[in-house]
Design a protein around this motif. Sequence first.
Motif, PDB file in Angstrom:
ATOM      1  N   VAL A 159       0.838  -1.205   0.000  1.00  0.00           N
ATOM      2  CA  VAL A 159       0.000   0.000   0.000  1.00  0.00           C
ATOM      3  C   VAL A 159       0.872   1.253   0.000  1.00  0.00           C
ATOM      4  O   VAL A 159       0.614   2.193  -0.762  1.00  0.00           O
ATOM      5  N   MET A 160       1.894   1.281   0.840  1.00  0.00           N
ATOM      6  CA  MET A 160       2.749   2.472   0.938  1.00  0.00           C
ATOM      7  C   MET A 160       3.397   2.818  -0.405  1.00  0.00           C
ATOM      8  O   MET A 160       3.544   3.996  -0.734  1.00  0.00           O
ATOM      9  N   ALA A 161       3.777   1.817  -1.167  1.00  0.00           N
ATOM     10  CA  ALA A 161       4.446   2.054  -2.455  1.00  0.00           C
ATOM     11  C   ALA A 161       3.507   2.696  -3.469  1.00  0.00           C
ATOM     12  O   ALA A 161       3.969   3.275  -4.450  1.00  0.00           O
ATOM     13  N   ARG A 162       2.222   2.607  -3.244  1.00  0.00           N
ATOM     14  CA  ARG A 162       1.248   3.144  -4.185  1.00  0.00           C
ATOM     15  C   ARG A 162       0.650   4.481  -3.758  1.00  0.00           C
ATOM     16  O   ARG A 162      -0.195   5.029  -4.458  1.00  0.00           O
ATOM     17  N   LEU A 163       1.071   4.998  -2.620  1.00  0.00           N
ATOM     18  CA  LEU A 163       0.515   6.250  -2.116  1.00  0.00           C
ATOM     19  C   LEU A 163       1.489   7.404  -2.307  1.00  0.00           C
ATOM     20  O   LEU A 163       2.699   7.212  -2.392  1.00  0.00           O
ATOM     21  N   ARG A 164       0.930   8.588  -2.324  1.00  0.00           N
ATOM     22  CA  ARG A 164       1.742   9.809  -2.348  1.00  0.00           C
ATOM     23  C   ARG A 164       2.173  10.126  -0.914  1.00  0.00           C
ATOM     24  O   ARG A 164       1.652   9.537   0.027  1.00  0.00           O
ATOM     25  N   PRO A 165       3.105  11.074  -0.738  1.00  0.00           N
ATOM     26  CA  PRO A 165       3.648  11.322   0.606  1.00  0.00           C
ATOM     27  C   PRO A 165       2.624  11.613   1.711  1.00  0.00           C
ATOM     28  O   PRO A 165       2.692  11.009   2.768  1.00  0.00           O
ATOM     29  N   PHE A 185      -1.672   6.892   6.294  1.00  0.00           N
ATOM     30  CA  PHE A 185      -1.786   5.436   6.315  1.00  0.00           C
ATOM     31  C   PHE A 185      -0.924   4.854   7.433  1.00  0.00           C
ATOM     32  O   PHE A 185      -1.355   3.944   8.150  1.00  0.00           O
ATOM     33  N   LEU A 186       0.281   5.373   7.609  1.00  0.00           N
ATOM     34  CA  LEU A 186       1.163   4.902   8.670  1.00  0.00           C
ATOM     35  C   LEU A 186       0.518   5.116  10.039  1.00  0.00           C
ATOM     36  O   LEU A 186       0.519   4.213  10.886  1.00  0.00           O
ATOM     37  N   ILE A 187      -0.059   6.286  10.265  1.00  0.00           N
ATOM     38  CA  ILE A 187      -0.736   6.568  11.535  1.00  0.00           C
ATOM     39  C   ILE A 187      -1.942   5.655  11.715  1.00  0.00           C
ATOM     40  O   ILE A 187      -2.153   5.097  12.798  1.00  0.00           O
ATOM     41  N   THR A 188      -2.714   5.471  10.648  1.00  0.00           N
ATOM     42  CA  THR A 188      -3.879   4.588  10.713  1.00  0.00           C
ATOM     43  C   THR A 188      -3.471   3.160  11.044  1.00  0.00           C
ATOM     44  O   THR A 188      -4.095   2.498  11.885  1.00  0.00           O
ATOM     45  N   MET A 189      -2.411   2.673  10.411  1.00  0.00           N
ATOM     46  CA  MET A 189      -1.958   1.308  10.670  1.00  0.00           C
ATOM     47  C   MET A 189      -1.398   1.175  12.089  1.00  0.00           C
ATOM     48  O   MET A 189      -1.553   0.130  12.719  1.00  0.00           O
ATOM     49  N   SER A 190      -0.770   2.227  12.605  1.00  0.00           N
ATOM     50  CA  SER A 190      -0.280   2.198  13.983  1.00  0.00           C
ATOM     51  C   SER A 190      -1.444   2.108  14.956  1.00  0.00           C
ATOM     52  O   SER A 190      -1.395   1.348  15.932  1.00  0.00           O
ATOM     53  N   LEU A 191      -2.500   2.861  14.694  1.00  0.00           N
ATOM     54  CA  LEU A 191      -3.707   2.782  15.529  1.00  0.00           C
ATOM     55  C   LEU A 191      -4.350   1.401  15.422  1.00  0.00           C
ATOM     56  O   LEU A 191      -4.770   0.814  16.419  1.00  0.00           O
ATOM     57  N   TRP A 211       9.756   1.186   6.353  1.00  0.00           N
ATOM     58  CA  TRP A 211       9.556   1.897   5.095  1.00  0.00           C
ATOM     59  C   TRP A 211      10.871   2.510   4.601  1.00  0.00           C
ATOM     60  O   TRP A 211      11.206   2.418   3.422  1.00  0.00           O
ATOM     61  N   ARG A 212      11.631   3.130   5.522  1.00  0.00           N
ATOM     62  CA  ARG A 212      12.925   3.710   5.155  1.00  0.00           C
ATOM     63  C   ARG A 212      13.885   2.637   4.646  1.00  0.00           C
ATOM     64  O   ARG A 212      14.607   2.855   3.674  1.00  0.00           O
TER      65      ARG A 212
END
Length: 151
Positions: free
Chosen positions: A86-92, A98-104, A142-143
């Motif tokens: 998913v991350m590879a297909r999203l803009r910054p 998405f990262l915050i949502t997945m952390s929650l 991700w990094r």
Amino acid sequence: MPIVKRSKKWSWRSSPKTPSFLRTKRAPAYISTLFFASWIGTYLDLYFVGNGWYHFPHRPFPAIFSIDLSFTLIGLPLFVTFFLYVMARLRPWPRGLFLITMSLFMTWIEKQAETIGWFVHSSEWKHLYSFVGYSLFMAMVWRFYRWVNLH
């Protein structure tokens, strides 16, 4: 009679059973990132279990391992695969959301695992720690993926 020639751009596709992310030139980046995530997850679990922050009451081979290997070797790589896809297909900006949502979401999953009995935190644990920890973990994963993908 016309003669039909095969296009030079045409090439055989990989097996349709092979996941699309493995058919790309990014497959080594995915695979190395999955190993990295499992390695980091295993050592973080060993650290936190060793310091008494949490424990796994039901785990495979409890006499040998103090951590739940099924999560770090199966669950975590599956989650990281979805996360990278998913991350590879999203803009910054959507990536950050998405990262915050997945952390929650992972913090919520952790609380559900506690109610089922798969996971037990110490009385001093605050779930804000989980949210921050998952955010940092996913940002680091991700990094690493981006770094491997550039080399």
